[in-house]
Design a protein around this motif. Structure first.
Motif, PDB file in Angstrom:
ATOM      1  N   ARG A  69       0.858  -1.187   0.000  1.00  0.00           N
ATOM      2  CA  ARG A  69       0.000   0.000   0.000  1.00  0.00           C
ATOM      3  C   ARG A  69       0.896   1.240   0.000  1.00  0.00           C
ATOM      4  O   ARG A  69       1.748   1.389   0.882  1.00  0.00           O
TER       5      ARG A  69
ATOM      6  N   ARG B  70      -2.966   5.225  -3.124  1.00  0.00           N
ATOM      7  CA  ARG B  70      -3.964   6.240  -2.806  1.00  0.00           C
ATOM      8  C   ARG B  70      -3.287   7.589  -2.581  1.00  0.00           C
ATOM      9  O   ARG B  70      -2.104   7.664  -2.269  1.00  0.00           O
TER      10      ARG B  70
ATOM     11  N   ARG C  57      -7.919   8.803  -1.601  1.00  0.00           N
ATOM     12  CA  ARG C  57      -8.634   8.457  -2.836  1.00  0.00           C
ATOM     13  C   ARG C  57      -7.713   7.640  -3.735  1.00  0.00           C
ATOM     14  O   ARG C  57      -6.490   7.771  -3.676  1.00  0.00           O
ATOM     15  N   LYS C  58      -8.294   6.817  -4.555  1.00  0.00           N
ATOM     16  CA  LYS C  58      -7.501   6.005  -5.462  1.00  0.00           C
ATOM     17  C   LYS C  58      -6.725   6.904  -6.429  1.00  0.00           C
ATOM     18  O   LYS C  58      -7.179   7.987  -6.781  1.00  0.00           O
TER      19      LYS C  58
ATOM     20  N   GLU D 278      -1.644  -1.291  -4.157  1.00  0.00           N
ATOM     21  CA  GLU D 278      -2.694  -0.276  -4.111  1.00  0.00           C
ATOM     22  C   GLU D 278      -2.039   1.078  -3.863  1.00  0.00           C
ATOM     23  O   GLU D 278      -1.144   1.195  -3.029  1.00  0.00           O
TER      24      GLU D 278
ATOM     25  N   THR E 105      -6.316   6.567  -9.543  1.00  0.00           N
ATOM     26  CA  THR E 105      -7.097   6.822 -10.764  1.00  0.00           C
ATOM     27  C   THR E 105      -8.091   7.960 -10.551  1.00  0.00           C
ATOM     28  O   THR E 105      -8.282   8.799 -11.439  1.00  0.00           O
ATOM     29  N   ASP E 106      -8.713   8.010  -9.365  1.00  0.00           N
ATOM     30  CA  ASP E 106      -9.637   9.111  -9.065  1.00  0.00           C
ATOM     31  C   ASP E 106      -8.889  10.438  -8.967  1.00  0.00           C
ATOM     32  O   ASP E 106      -9.388  11.482  -9.402  1.00  0.00           O
TER      33      ASP E 106
END
Length: 259
Positions: free
Chosen positions: A104, A130, A184-185, A128, A187-188
């Motif tokens: 992460r 963020r 937030r991700k 992941e 991609t977002d």
């Protein structure tokens, strides 16, 4: 004469329970932060800390990170706040990690934008990423057992310290998890328009959340009423919102609003 008290509505009970949970979470995070600060203060008073590297000593920092990240078995959590030697070294080492490790990476907006190419090249299938607007401390937590914490930016005495104490590492994990849950991700983040990435846009969103009318909000932000309303319209358009309420909900979902 007997007084009859109506029972509280289910909605009121639910809101009260939610408020209590929020207050409990906030109190827990404050306790975690206090524990971390106490632990770091304890390490700083020890005559010989476990592993200490001056930020300007790139070789020492890389060796400490290499030993730590190179020994990972199942999980790795990383927080990056800005471009520099620490981020560069961590991203190089992440590229070597095997596919069975859950990774992460939590970045500030600045770190995500500056390291975007490297982040996209990371090969881990269990990775992941963020982006978080909250204030972060650069940290690496390995397998929930060991960690490396960078001191606050600025000042010649800033250090990076390897932490092996189980309680301190657990506290760092909890603090990371709290920030991670509000991120937030990637991609977002990349879908956000440039206007939404500015401090002023976040100030407009904070005013909307606080329920300030346009006159009050414009005065607080030191702009004209017309300018404020133009920025509100731009923010709503960027968030694809048809109402101010929807804009606030979307902003909270994307982690654009602070606690």
């Amino acid at each position: 004469m007997e007084t009859v008290v109506d029972p509280p509505d289910a909605e009121d009970v639910e809101l009260t329970a939610s408020d209590e949970r929020s207050a409990h979470l906030e109190q827990t995070l404050l306790q975690v932060q206090a524990l971390i600060e106490s632990s770091m203060s304890l390490y700083s008073r020890q005559p010989a800390p476990p592993k200490v590297a001056e930020p300007t000593d790139v070789a020492a920092l890389e060796n400490a990170l290499d030993r730590l990240i190179g020994g990972v078995h199942h999980s790795l959590s990383v927080a990056l706040t800005e471009p520099g030697d620490f981020s560069d070294c961590v991203l190089r080492l992440l590229a070597r990690i095997g596919p069975t490790v859950a990774v992460r990476v939590l970045c500030s907006a600045q770190a995500a934008d500056a390291s975007l190419v490297c982040l996209r090249r990371l090969p881990q299938p269990r990775l992941e990423i963020r982006v978080c607007e909250r204030e972060l401390r650069e940290v690496v937590v390995v397998d929930g057992a060991n960690a490396l914490v960078r001191g606050a930016a600025g000042g010649s005495g800033t250090q990076a310290t390897v932490v092996n104490d189980a309680g301190a590492v657990r506290a760092l994990e909890l603090l990371f998890a709290g920030a991670w849950s509000r991120g937030r991700k990637l991609t977002d983040h990349l879908e956000l328009g440039p206007r939404l990435r500015t401090e002023f846009a976040r100030s407009v969103l904070e005013s909307l959340r606080a329920g300030h009318n346009d006159d009050v909000a414009a005065r607080r932000l030191n702009v004209s009423l017309r300018t404020y309303r133009r920025h509100v319209a731009e923010v709503m358009r960027e968030l694809d919102a048809i109402s101010r309420f929807q804009a606030g909900a979307r902003a909270a979902e994307l982690g654009l609003l602070a606690e």
